[in-house]
Structure formats: C-alpha cells, structure tokens
Design a protein around this motif. Structure first.
Motif, short mmCIF file in Angstrom:
data_model
loop_
_atom_site.label_atom_id
_atom_site.label_comp_id
_atom_site.label_asym_id
_atom_site.label_seq_id
_atom_site.Cartn_x
_atom_site.Cartn_y
_atom_site.Cartn_z
N ALA A 67 31.23 2.38 -0.79
CA ALA A 67 30.72 2.89 -2.06
C ALA A 67 29.36 3.53 -1.83
CB ALA A 67 30.58 1.77 -3.09
N THR A 68 29.05 4.49 -2.66
CA THR A 68 27.71 5.04 -2.70
C THR A 68 26.88 4.19 -3.65
OG1 THR A 68 28.50 7.27 -2.31
CG2 THR A 68 26.33 7.06 -3.33
N GLY A 69 25.67 3.86 -3.24
CA GLY A 69 24.83 3.03 -4.08
C GLY A 69 23.39 3.52 -4.14
N VAL A 70 22.70 2.99 -5.11
CA VAL A 70 21.25 3.13 -5.16
C VAL A 70 20.68 1.82 -4.64
CG1 VAL A 70 19.26 3.26 -6.71
CG2 VAL A 70 21.22 4.79 -7.05
N ALA A 71 19.67 1.90 -3.79
CA ALA A 71 19.13 0.69 -3.18
C ALA A 71 17.61 0.78 -3.06
CB ALA A 71 19.77 0.48 -1.81
N ARG A 72 17.00 -0.39 -2.89
CA ARG A 72 15.54 -0.48 -2.72
C ARG A 72 15.29 -0.93 -1.29
NH1 ARG A 72 15.12 -4.20 -6.10
NH2 ARG A 72 14.64 -5.89 -4.65
N VAL A 73 14.41 -0.25 -0.60
CA VAL A 73 14.07 -0.64 0.77
C VAL A 73 13.29 -1.96 0.71
CG1 VAL A 73 12.80 -0.01 2.85
CG2 VAL A 73 14.11 1.74 1.60
N VAL A 74 13.80 -2.97 1.41
CA VAL A 74 13.09 -4.26 1.43
C VAL A 74 12.41 -4.50 2.76
CG1 VAL A 74 14.42 -5.38 -0.40
CG2 VAL A 74 15.23 -5.50 1.97
N ALA A 75 12.82 -3.81 3.81
CA ALA A 75 12.13 -3.91 5.10
C ALA A 75 12.48 -2.66 5.89
CB ALA A 75 12.57 -5.16 5.87
N SER A 76 11.47 -2.03 6.46
CA SER A 76 11.75 -0.80 7.20
C SER A 76 11.17 -0.87 8.60
CB SER A 76 11.14 0.40 6.46
OG SER A 76 11.29 1.57 7.25
N ARG A 77 11.97 -0.50 9.60
CA ARG A 77 11.48 -0.37 10.97
C ARG A 77 11.57 1.09 11.39
NH1 ARG A 77 11.91 -5.25 14.11
NH2 ARG A 77 10.78 -4.02 15.63
N ASP A 78 11.48 1.98 10.36
CA ASP A 78 11.48 3.41 10.62
C ASP A 78 10.34 4.03 9.83
OD1 ASP A 78 13.32 5.89 11.61
OD2 ASP A 78 12.40 6.32 9.65
N ALA A 79 9.65 4.99 10.46
CA ALA A 79 8.45 5.54 9.86
C ALA A 79 8.73 6.35 8.59
CB ALA A 79 7.72 6.43 10.88
N SER A 80 9.97 6.81 8.42
CA SER A 80 10.28 7.66 7.26
C SER A 80 10.45 6.87 5.96
CB SER A 80 11.57 8.45 7.50
OG SER A 80 11.65 8.89 8.82
N PHE A 81 10.64 5.56 6.09
CA PHE A 81 10.90 4.76 4.88
C PHE A 81 9.93 3.59 4.81
CE2 PHE A 81 14.77 7.01 5.81
CZ PHE A 81 15.16 7.48 4.56
N SER A 82 9.54 3.26 3.57
CA SER A 82 8.61 2.15 3.35
C SER A 82 9.22 1.17 2.36
CB SER A 82 7.29 2.66 2.75
OG SER A 82 6.82 3.77 3.47
N GLU A 83 8.79 -0.05 2.46
CA GLU A 83 9.22 -1.06 1.50
C GLU A 83 8.95 -0.55 0.09
OE1 GLU A 83 7.75 -5.02 2.55
OE2 GLU A 83 8.09 -5.60 0.45
N GLY A 84 9.92 -0.72 -0.77
CA GLY A 84 9.77 -0.27 -2.15
C GLY A 84 10.38 1.10 -2.42
N ASP A 85 10.67 1.86 -1.37
CA ASP A 85 11.33 3.15 -1.59
C ASP A 85 12.69 2.94 -2.27
OD1 ASP A 85 9.31 4.62 -0.42
OD2 ASP A 85 10.39 4.98 1.47
N THR A 86 13.05 3.89 -3.10
CA THR A 86 14.39 3.90 -3.69
C THR A 86 15.21 4.95 -2.95
OG1 THR A 86 13.49 3.26 -5.84
CG2 THR A 86 15.72 4.19 -5.80
N VAL A 87 16.40 4.56 -2.52
CA VAL A 87 17.24 5.48 -1.74
C VAL A 87 18.65 5.55 -2.32
CG1 VAL A 87 15.96 5.10 0.42
CG2 VAL A 87 17.98 3.69 -0.10
N LEU A 88 19.32 6.65 -2.00
CA LEU A 88 20.75 6.82 -2.25
C LEU A 88 21.43 6.68 -0.90
CD1 LEU A 88 22.75 7.77 -4.57
CD2 LEU A 88 22.58 10.04 -3.53
#
Lengths: 332, 332
Positions: A67-88
């Motif tokens: 399924a496609t979802g909307v999600a909140r980043v809870v932990a990131s080990r990549d420089a492009s994404f930060s905790e709290g980001d909203t992603v599709l």
C-alpha cells in the motif's frame, strides 16, 4: 520493546473473492535503521481496488500487503531525511516501515493536508488528471460521463471535468452516491446503474451524446456508453472494476458489443490509460490540482476508517462498491 | 435511339447474402442533357464491399446500384465541362449518367491512368493513407500488420507502410494472395489466416510485437492482433469485413476479447477511421501517393472484369474474398 503490527497474506482468495481470511495480523519487531535507511511510522494508508489484481502474482502468502502510505520519519540514518519529516512512501499495511531513500516517493511540505497525497495529489488524482486532460483532452462545454464516479479516481475525474467547464454525468452504484455527486461535488447529473436501464438512463441524461467517457468499469456500462457516444468521441479506458480478474490465456472475457463497428461508424477513439507512463506530466498535473484545492473549486472527499486491524474490512467494502471518495485507513 | 443499360436492385438479399437474384439489368433511355447538366459515358466502375452495408437502407428495390466510376463527358450543357473530358463521378452501375457539376467529384487531367482514381488516388487510397499516416502516424522501423491485405484498401495500406520504412506483415485468405503480397508488393511477410492458427502465425511473424495494426476485418484476426500488440501500440479500425451486417438494436456482436483490459495493460489506442472526415488532408495525401506511383515505389494492383453485365458476379466474388487489389469493372 516496541512492536510493529503488520498484515500479511494468509491465504490467496479462493474463487477470486477476497475475504477476512485472506489476511493475517502479525506482530513483528520494529526494525533498527542501518546507515542509509529511514525508519517511518505509518500514519495513513490508501486502500484501493488494484490490490485485487496482484493477489497471486505480486502478492503471495506470507507477504506484507502492499500500500501507499503517509508516514512520519521517526529515525533517519540518511542525510536527506530528518526525524519529524512527513513522507509519501510504499509503507504497506504495517505500523513501521524501514525504507531506503530511493524507495520514498516524496518528502511532503508538512503534515497538513498530507492525506491529499493519497487522493487528489496521489495516484488517484494523477490517473484522473491524465485520463481526463493529458489523454482525454477534455474541452469546456463537452459532455463527460464517468463510471465508478463515486470512487477514488472517478470522483476526481468528474470534478476535474466540471472545473474544466464540461457538463458531467456520473454513473455509480447507489442513490446515496448520486446525492453526494450532485449535491457535494458539483456533478450536473448522476445515474444509479443499479436501478433502471443504464442505456435509457444515459440517453435521458445526455440526449445530445457523450464527447468523453472516462471508463473505470468496463462491462455493461461501457457497452451502454459506446452506444451513446457522439461522432468523434473519446473513451479513456482507465479501469475495469466489473472484470475482477486479470487476463490469462484461458480467461479473457468478450469485449463490449459495438467494437470495432461503432468506433468506425462514429470515429470513436478508445485510449488505454496507464498513468505512470505519463510521469513526465505529473508536476504540471499536481500544480493544477493543488491550485484547485487551494481555491476550493475541488472538494476533498475522503472515506476514513480508523485502525490498521480494520484495513481488510475497508478493502473488502471498497471491492463491494461501498466507498465514496478516497478510502483511507488511519493508523494513528 | 441509344439505350442506357443499367443494373438496379431486384430483391433485397435474403438472410443478408447478396446473389445474382439481388440484381436486375434494365434498358433505359439515354437522358438528354438539360442546361446545367453533363451527360457522361461510364468507362469503369469501382466494385467495393461497402455496397453490402447499404442494402436495405440507402439501397432499396428498384434503385440504381451505387458506384464511383470513371466516365467520359459526351455532352455538356455546363461551361465547366467539355465533350471528351474524363471525370470521376458517382455514375452508378449504368452506361450513361446525367450529372450536375456539383455531383462530379473531379475532372481528371487525362484519360491516362484514370483507373488510379478508383484505387490509389480514390477512396481506397485515401482510406489507406489516412488510416496509416494521418491517424495511425506510422513511423519508419515500426512493425505494421494489415488484415484483408490483398483487398483494395489493405494492399495499399501495406505498400504505403513499406514505402514509409516499416516492416509489413499482411494477413489474407489464401496462399496465392500471400505470394502476391510478398513477391509483387514488397510485404515482408504474409499470413494465410485460413491455414494454421492465426495467433501462432502472428507470434511467429512479428515476435517483437505489433506497433500499428490496420484492421479491415474485425473478428478473430483483430482478437489475435490485440494479443500481439506492443505497449503503446495503435489499432486503426478501418473496416470489419468479418461482420457482414450493420448494427441494429437487436444484432450487435460481442467485441474482441481483451478490450478494454489489454488496452489498459499495454496502453493501446483503438482509433475508429472514417476517411471522409479527413478530407482536408486529401490533397496532401494524393500528392504523396501520386509521387509514389510516378517513382514506381507503389505498385498498381488491379483486378479487372469486363462488361457491365458481369458487375454482380464481380461484387459477389469480392464479398467472398476473391479479389486481389482494386476490383474494377470496365464498361468499354
């Protein structure tokens, strides 16, 4: 230790019918993000009928439901994404998804209106836009008919046509849905195909004929629309909800009566649509749809269920024609 | 007093089958030209399967059989035409036609190659050109399949595709026709649909798939072609020889299996063609076809019968699939 609840395929549907026994809820571990990965908490998933087509091919027993979802980043080990980001992202039917950045479809500007990316700004919206505008080339004052008009794609296609100045007739399965189309979404006319004769209803609803038919169903509604097409009309073939199964060499149903004779007599085009082919036009489409959302011309119509455990019932209801608008399951 | 021999409808075909008893030869008077009319002596008529479709609608008992012909002006009471002019006109199946100038399709440059106006420069050529080029947008290196490929339209469509640089496969009903297509007309491959399995033959003949299918038949050949189409392929629906009768509310045959599902899966377009709609492009088309005739790239393929009294047999043979090329009856 936190648990990742997830729904997998328990049994492939027998006789093609998806039921609650098709699915099984599992408790998994919440994965730990390795370098180069992003851990996401799913907040909402889109429930669409396309799942039915991949059962037994892409989806096999034991596999996570896609399924496609909307999600909140809870932990990131990549420089492009930060905790709290909203992603599709293709989260699947689970609470936590560990994703590589390349798997993430988009970082959303904010959590506000993020659900729009599961509807008008997501796959449904792009299918509706590309079918109606990019391929169908709708013109103001044209007569447009949309089938499965209360569904996730259909309600958007009809609204887009209305905004573009067309006269829009929606075909759907219920008097309550007709009310939604005409009272809430600005369709000019609605037809409940479960009552009366669809051919007669289409004649009465668009006596001057149809310029553009946006087909989500195939089957009897497509046949009836074919007979009511104007000379030079276009049929955009977007879906075929009335044909539950995929074609194999054994089971290919007969096509609609009138093909190809009516196509010749009335110079009709039938255009197969696969919206992902038109990805080069996605940004143009999203910009226009976004403007319609902001101006209020486009009405958001969502059909929300709460709780991952209710996703199977939501899908089954969708396949039975129960939904009005974009069907979404909220996970928190 | 000179006699105008003419063939009229004696009886509408029973059970849809045209036979010799459908027609009756009559002796009429040769009309005297009134001011503003032109008297023409018919020299040749085109025999096409379209006649079958108008039996009982446009064509009723007692009416002159319709046909496009080449004729010589024998007396003119209009300043635009002179005795000896060669014209293209709806002469019908008769020796003398009295016509108003507005009814005459064209004054031809000379009697030389006038038969080209019943074939490559006439309705068949324009249907082939508009289907293949104007609507089908054939590209060099594409794989093109043509059905009824030895027929008046099909042989031209196939040759045009070959001249445009496509790889051309012709489907026809006989090994002798296959020989003509490949040995005389430059088709790259021919398939006799009466032998073997058309699906397997198409797979073998174009294993890489079909870009453009020019359909003159509908029926099983269309179904087989659909399954062999490439992604993004186009089907130009030009004719439906396998469906002898016109649609009415009672008798509309089922469409080809795979519509609309395969259209969606493979992003295929089916485009209904009615060449007269594209008359604005006729001059461009005729200029290009004329150049191909003059350069010798396009081969003339005519199937000539002599004598007006043999027109019914010529039509019946055509409907039975007997013709190779443009079928013409010479009247003198």
């Amino acid at each position: 230790m936190p648990i990742n609840r997830r729904i997998v395929i328990a049994n492939l549907p027998q006789g093609g019918e998806i039921s609650s026994s098709t699915f099984r809820m599992e408790d998994g571990e919440v994965p730990q993000p390795e370098p180069g990965t992003v851990l996401c908490r799913t907040t909402a998933i889109f429930v669409g009928s396309a799942l039915r087509r991949v059962m037994g091919s892409y989806l096999q027993p034991g596999m996570l439901v896609m399924a496609t979802g909307v999600a909140r980043v809870v932990a990131s080990r990549d420089a492009s994404f930060s905790e709290g980001d909203t992603v599709l992202a293709p989260t699947g039917w689970q609470e936590y998804a560990l994703l590589k950045p390349s798997q993430i479809s988009a970082k959303l500007p904010s959590a506000d209106n993020a659900l729009d990316y599961l509807g008008p700004l997501g796959g449904s919206g792009l299918a509706a836009y590309h079918g109606l505008v990019t391929v169908g080339r709708v013109q103001a004052s044209e007569v447009v008919v949309v089938s499965a008009a209360a569904g996730s794609v259909g309600q958007l296609a009809g609204q887009f046509a209305r905004i573009k100045g067309a006269r829009v007739i929606g075909v759907c399965g219920g008097a309550d849905k007709v009310d939604v189309l005409t009272a809430k979404l600005g369709f000019h006319h609605g037809i409940n195909y479960k009552e009366g004769n669809i051919q007669e209803e289409l004649k009465a609803g668009c006596p001057e004929g149809i310029d553009l038919y946006f087909d989500n169903t195939s089957g009897p509604i497509l046949e009836a629309a074919l007979l009511q097409m104007k000379r030079g009309g276009r049929i955009v073939c977007c879906g075929r909800l009335s044909e539950p199964h995929d074609y194999d060499s054994e089971h290919v149903p007969a096509g609609p009566r009138g093909v190809p004779g009516l196509l010749i007599q009335r110079r009709i085009s039938m255009l197969g649509l696969w919206a992902p082919d038109l990805a080069a036009e996605d940004e143009k489409a999203r910009n226009e749809i976004r403007a319609w959302l902001e101006s209020g011309e486009l009405t958001r119509l969502v059909d929300i269920t709460h709780g991952l455990e209710n996703a199977p019932a939501s899908l089954i209801g969708n396949l039975a024609g129960g939904n009005v608008g974009t069907r979404i399951v909220m996970l928190e």
